[in-house]
Scaffold this active site. Sequence first.
Site, short mmCIF file in Angstrom:
data_model
loop_
_atom_site.label_atom_id
_atom_site.label_comp_id
_atom_site.label_asym_id
_atom_site.label_seq_id
_atom_site.Cartn_x
_atom_site.Cartn_y
_atom_site.Cartn_z
N LYS A 23 0.82 -1.21 0.00
CA LYS A 23 0.00 0.00 0.00
C LYS A 23 0.85 1.26 0.00
CE LYS A 23 -2.83 0.79 3.58
NZ LYS A 23 -2.73 2.13 4.23
N ARG A 28 2.82 5.96 -3.40
CA ARG A 28 3.95 6.76 -3.90
C ARG A 28 4.12 6.60 -5.41
NH1 ARG A 28 4.48 5.70 1.35
NH2 ARG A 28 5.81 7.00 2.69
N GLN A 169 5.74 9.23 6.94
CA GLN A 169 4.80 10.07 6.21
C GLN A 169 5.19 11.54 6.30
OE1 GLN A 169 0.75 9.23 7.34
NE2 GLN A 169 0.90 7.09 6.75
N ASP A 314 2.71 -0.46 12.01
CA ASP A 314 1.45 -0.93 11.44
C ASP A 314 1.14 -2.37 11.86
OD1 ASP A 314 0.90 1.44 10.16
OD2 ASP A 314 1.76 0.82 8.26
N LYS A 341 -4.00 6.09 15.34
CA LYS A 341 -4.16 5.36 14.10
C LYS A 341 -5.64 5.33 13.74
CE LYS A 341 0.06 4.20 12.99
NZ LYS A 341 0.65 4.55 11.66
#
Length: 430
Positions: A23, A28, A169, A314, A341
């Site tokens: 993902k 990107r 990020q 994650d 999150k």
Amino acid sequence: MGKIKLQTAGKKLRGTLTMPGDKSISHRAVMLGSIASGDTRVQHLLDSEDVRHTVTAMSNLGVTFSTDNHDLIIHGRSLNELVEPSQMLDMGNSGTTARLLMGLLANQPFAVTFRGDKSLSKRPFARVIKPLIAMGVSFVTKNDHLPVTKLGTHELAGLVYELPVASAQVKSAIILAALQAKTPTTIIEPIATRDHTERMLAAFGVHLVREDHQIKITPQTHLTATTIRVPGDISSAAFWIVAGVLVPKSALTLKQVGINPTRTGIMKILQRMGAKFTFDNESADGEPMADIQVQSQSLHGTTITAVDVPAMIDEMPLVVLAATQAQGDTVISGASELHVKESDRIATVTTQLNKLGADIEPREDGFYIHGGTPLQVKQPTIIDSCGDHRVGMMLTIAALITTGDVSLANAEAVNISYPNFFSDLSEVID
């Protein structure tokens, strides 16, 4: 999908799976291909709600797309050819789309408003807004939450910025803005974070300089179209890696999974807990990838600190699940980011796994997990994804080692990142 009954203890997992595209890399590829000169081909792009929001956002900025034999073809436009969108850009649930686009569009002369769904609108954006303001961007926002409007910008200045919290990020947003600045930028990371943006920029002809924990960016706005092969998503593979370890008599092969060292934190932690894996058909062209073989085995508890967290943030819900089955206790700290999150993952993971019989104590920045506790329910039990895709999939894996009657509420949340999750489960359950 709503509420579904889950498969519980008594089955094993055997077979081979091809993971959906990564993902983070898919986002990107769409963004950088959109601003590259020429047509970029993206192979194995993740087809999920989050990535669709990125494609739609770039379409609203004037970029066109087509498909060829399942590949996405991006007909790139230079940054100065992007057009003012006629509507707000809808980020859906994708924090990656929102944060990176704030950097990518930082120097556009027109205003752009970013909005998100209910969950994303609760998440703070101050970490990315603050450095962009220091570079010359103006925002209109209420308490640094979406919706956020970026006003028209006429010139960006480079800066030296030390990230207060390790965040790929935020780092990526600053890099994308820094490419458009008048002067160079230096980013200082407290802990190295995933480097997908740096690797992909190199594929498009942009080279950054890394020295220890510093990244130096010289302004450059010309990108050259290329072909990007998106590896299998390690974050998706992580569910099967943990399932393969925990579910008795299991043996799984996961094809061409990305093994970027900034993303394999969960495998390193599992290895620290006693797990062993086999890697075959390794490739190191751009993003490294390999076939991963995993089988059921025993684990022992460990200690996880802030140094470990960025490479596995994650996958933390899965680490907690694995720790519930390890011999001995596991202590996790330095993970306060889990509060912001898709759900408050410290609270959600603790509450839902404890419903299944786990013994987890939440901490402000992590967990204290008492391991070796059999998961079982004495009466029909409903566990809830709470709208969090990773929690929903983790709980589905937890059910596979739970004795009793278990159902999952809000199961549709998995579609955000892994639409074929339940069909893949049906392929390997034996």
